[in-house]
Motif scaffolding. Structure first.
Motif, PDB file in Angstrom:
ATOM      1  N   GLU A  30       0.815  -1.211   0.000  1.00 50.37           N
ATOM      2  CA  GLU A  30       0.000   0.000   0.000  1.00 50.37           C
ATOM      3  C   GLU A  30       0.851   1.265   0.000  1.00 50.37           C
ATOM      4  N   ARG A  31       2.097   1.137   0.491  1.00 41.37           N
ATOM      5  CA  ARG A  31       3.027   2.266   0.474  1.00 41.37           C
ATOM      6  C   ARG A  31       4.440   1.739   0.301  1.00 41.37           C
ATOM      7  N   GLY A  32       5.336   2.620  -0.140  1.00 41.29           N
ATOM      8  CA  GLY A  32       6.741   2.254  -0.222  1.00 41.29           C
ATOM      9  C   GLY A  32       7.078   1.430  -1.445  1.00 41.29           C
ATOM     10  N   ALA A  33       8.271   0.815  -1.386  1.00 47.01           N
ATOM     11  CA  ALA A  33       8.792   0.062  -2.526  1.00 47.01           C
ATOM     12  C   ALA A  33       9.313  -1.279  -2.050  1.00 47.01           C
ATOM     13  N   LEU A  34       8.982  -2.311  -2.792  1.00 47.29           N
ATOM     14  CA  LEU A  34       9.437  -3.659  -2.480  1.00 47.29           C
ATOM     15  C   LEU A  34      10.143  -4.227  -3.696  1.00 47.29           C
ATOM     16  N   THR A  35      11.386  -4.679  -3.495  1.00 47.16           N
ATOM     17  CA  THR A  35      12.155  -5.312  -4.565  1.00 47.16           C
ATOM     18  C   THR A  35      12.321  -6.784  -4.246  1.00 47.16           C
ATOM     19  N   VAL A  36      11.917  -7.645  -5.165  1.00 47.97           N
ATOM     20  CA  VAL A  36      12.079  -9.086  -5.011  1.00 47.97           C
ATOM     21  C   VAL A  36      13.160  -9.541  -5.975  1.00 47.97           C
ATOM     22  N   ASP A  37      14.282 -10.009  -5.408  1.00 54.91           N
ATOM     23  CA  ASP A  37      15.442 -10.367  -6.216  1.00 54.91           C
ATOM     24  C   ASP A  37      15.613 -11.880  -6.176  1.00 54.91           C
ATOM     25  N   GLY A  38      15.784 -12.506  -7.312  1.00 61.29           N
ATOM     26  CA  GLY A  38      15.895 -13.952  -7.363  1.00 61.29           C
ATOM     27  C   GLY A  38      14.547 -14.593  -7.612  1.00 61.29           C
ATOM     28  N   ASP A  39      14.505 -15.927  -7.565  1.00 60.36           N
ATOM     29  CA  ASP A  39      13.262 -16.652  -7.823  1.00 60.36           C
ATOM     30  C   ASP A  39      12.245 -16.365  -6.727  1.00 60.36           C
ATOM     31  N   ALA A  40      10.988 -16.126  -7.128  1.00 59.35           N
ATOM     32  CA  ALA A  40       9.923 -15.856  -6.168  1.00 59.35           C
ATOM     33  C   ALA A  40       8.793 -16.850  -6.376  1.00 59.35           C
ATOM     34  N   SER A  41       8.211 -17.325  -5.281  1.00 61.00           N
ATOM     35  CA  SER A  41       7.046 -18.190  -5.332  1.00 61.00           C
ATOM     36  C   SER A  41       5.892 -17.451  -4.675  1.00 61.00           C
ATOM     37  N   ILE A  42       4.909 -17.054  -5.484  1.00 59.20           N
ATOM     38  CA  ILE A  42       3.763 -16.301  -4.981  1.00 59.20           C
ATOM     39  C   ILE A  42       2.511 -17.058  -5.409  1.00 59.20           C
ATOM     40  N   THR A  43       1.808 -17.635  -4.444  1.00 55.19           N
ATOM     41  CA  THR A  43       0.667 -18.488  -4.769  1.00 55.19           C
ATOM     42  C   THR A  43      -0.639 -17.709  -4.875  1.00 55.19           C
ATOM     43  N   GLY A  44      -0.683 -16.492  -4.337  1.00 53.69           N
ATOM     44  CA  GLY A  44      -1.891 -15.687  -4.377  1.00 53.69           C
ATOM     45  C   GLY A  44      -1.752 -14.486  -5.288  1.00 53.69           C
ATOM     46  N   SER A  45      -2.636 -13.524  -5.119  1.00 51.99           N
ATOM     47  CA  SER A  45      -2.669 -12.346  -5.978  1.00 51.99           C
ATOM     48  C   SER A  45      -1.673 -11.280  -5.516  1.00 51.99           C
ATOM     49  N   ILE A  46      -1.503 -10.253  -6.357  1.00 52.32           N
ATOM     50  CA  ILE A  46      -0.609  -9.129  -6.059  1.00 52.32           C
ATOM     51  C   ILE A  46      -1.410  -7.843  -6.155  1.00 52.32           C
ATOM     52  N   PHE A  47      -1.283  -6.992  -5.131  1.00 51.79           N
ATOM     53  CA  PHE A  47      -1.920  -5.670  -5.149  1.00 51.79           C
ATOM     54  C   PHE A  47      -0.860  -4.616  -4.890  1.00 51.79           C
ATOM     55  N   ILE A  48      -0.829  -3.573  -5.741  1.00 51.34           N
ATOM     56  CA  ILE A  48       0.111  -2.458  -5.600  1.00 51.34           C
ATOM     57  C   ILE A  48      -0.705  -1.181  -5.520  1.00 51.34           C
ATOM     58  N   GLY A  49      -0.650  -0.507  -4.371  1.00 55.67           N
ATOM     59  CA  GLY A  49      -1.447   0.688  -4.154  1.00 55.67           C
ATOM     60  C   GLY A  49      -0.878   1.905  -4.867  1.00 55.67           C
ATOM     61  N   GLN A  50      -1.659   2.956  -4.925  1.00 57.81           N
ATOM     62  CA  GLN A  50      -1.247   4.200  -5.573  1.00 57.81           C
ATOM     63  C   GLN A  50      -0.018   4.767  -4.872  1.00 57.81           C
ATOM     64  N   GLY A  51       1.032   5.056  -5.643  1.00 62.02           N
ATOM     65  CA  GLY A  51       2.269   5.585  -5.090  1.00 62.02           C
ATOM     66  C   GLY A  51       3.240   4.511  -4.632  1.00 62.02           C
ATOM     67  N   ALA A  52       2.815   3.240  -4.587  1.00 59.35           N
ATOM     68  CA  ALA A  52       3.692   2.139  -4.185  1.00 59.35           C
ATOM     69  C   ALA A  52       4.391   1.556  -5.416  1.00 59.35           C
ATOM     70  N   ARG A  53       5.433   0.742  -5.156  1.00 59.51           N
ATOM     71  CA  ARG A  53       6.224   0.186  -6.265  1.00 59.51           C
ATOM     72  C   ARG A  53       6.646  -1.242  -5.931  1.00 59.51           C
ATOM     73  N   LEU A  54       6.475  -2.140  -6.892  1.00 62.42           N
ATOM     74  CA  LEU A  54       6.963  -3.510  -6.784  1.00 62.42           C
ATOM     75  C   LEU A  54       7.904  -3.771  -7.946  1.00 62.42           C
ATOM     76  N   SER A  55       9.148  -4.140  -7.625  1.00 62.10           N
ATOM     77  CA  SER A  55      10.153  -4.453  -8.647  1.00 62.10           C
ATOM     78  C   SER A  55      10.479  -5.932  -8.570  1.00 62.10           C
ATOM     79  N   LEU A  56      10.269  -6.636  -9.666  1.00 62.98           N
ATOM     80  CA  LEU A  56      10.531  -8.070  -9.738  1.00 62.98           C
ATOM     81  C   LEU A  56      11.773  -8.283 -10.595  1.00 62.98           C
ATOM     82  N   ALA A  57      12.895  -8.571  -9.924  1.00 69.23           N
ATOM     83  CA  ALA A  57      14.169  -8.718 -10.617  1.00 69.23           C
ATOM     84  C   ALA A  57      14.470 -10.156 -10.983  1.00 69.23           C
ATOM     85  N   GLY A  58      13.606 -11.075 -10.570  1.00 69.45           N
ATOM     86  CA  GLY A  58      13.769 -12.481 -10.905  1.00 69.45           C
ATOM     87  C   GLY A  58      12.447 -13.067 -11.339  1.00 69.45           C
ATOM     88  N   PRO A  59      12.436 -14.304 -11.813  1.00 65.85           N
ATOM     89  CA  PRO A  59      11.192 -14.920 -12.279  1.00 65.85           C
ATOM     90  C   PRO A  59      10.235 -15.217 -11.132  1.00 65.85           C
TER      91      PRO A  59
END
Length: 217
Positions: free
Chosen positions: A38-67
């Motif tokens: 909902e706020r801020g920035a999250l960087t995921v580096d390397g392989d990620a396992s996400i079994t559910g959904s992804i929500f990125i709020g206004q002004g927030a940032r998600l960076s996916l550097a790996g598969p």
């Protein structure tokens, strides 16, 4: 910067910080049932396992550097902030929604399938590729695309791009029908509720002027 290398309760803790105070975090590798920023920035580096959904709020940032999930993510993404890909190969098959920014950095080759209601800005860096095998903007996309890499359409249906396409990148039509321009009155309902009339395509900068339809061969 908060550095983490193991999944588990640490991920939930940092996501809670992202919801309240904003944060910058790095995970390598990562595992989560759901990501909600909902706020801020999250960087995921390397392989990620996400079994559910992804929500990125206004002004927030998600960076996916790996598969994510081995390069094939089949859950829904709602992006009202900024979603960035900087891995190599990634497919999104669960639907992309929202009005945020989709940023594709080199050397990413991102494939987006399914029916997508995403209406935000799309940025494709030099050396990056966005391949659409599903519709974008419910088939009538009115956002802005800045393409300095490669933008490919291969959805075997009809896709309207009524917004602006900027940049010096390549535009490829692999399958289906691509309409550049605005075939409807901009004052009409939301594009997801719009049903195009066959046979007429109009340029937004020239109301009433016919514009050619581009079809696959």
């Amino acid at each position: 910067m908060i550095g983490m290398r193991k999944a588990g309760p640490w991920l939930a803790l940092v996501l809670a910080l992202c919801q309240t105070t904003g944060c910058a975090a790095l995970f390598e590798p990562s595992q989560a049932a759901e990501i909600r920023i909902e706020r801020g920035a999250l960087t995921v580096d390397g392989d990620a396992s996400i079994t559910g959904s992804i929500f990125i709020g206004q002004g927030a940032r998600l960076s996916l550097a790996g598969p994510v999930n081995g390069g094939v993510y089949a859950q829904q993404i709602v992006n009202e902030g900024t979603l960035e890909f900087s891995s190599r190969e990634q497919s999104l098959l669960g639907g992309l929604e929202g009005s945020g920014v989709l940023h594709i950095a080199a050397p990413t080759r991102l494939t987006v399938g399914a029916a997508n209601g995403f209406s935000g800005k799309i940025e494709i860096d030099r050396g990056a590729t966005l391949r659409l095998t599903g519709s974008i903007g419910c088939g009538d996309y009115r956002g802005t695309i800045v393409n300095d890499g490669t933008l490919a359409f291969a959805n075997h249906g009809r896709q309207v791009i009524a917004g602006a396409i900027q940049g010096a990148g390549d535009l490829l039509l692999e399958a289906g029908e691509l309409v550049l321009g605005n075939p409807s009155d901009p004052s009409e309902a939301h594009p997801c509720e719009w049903s195009p009339a066959a046979g007429w395509v109009y340029a937004p900068e020239m109301p009433g002027a016919a514009k050619k339809t581009i079809a696959a061969r």
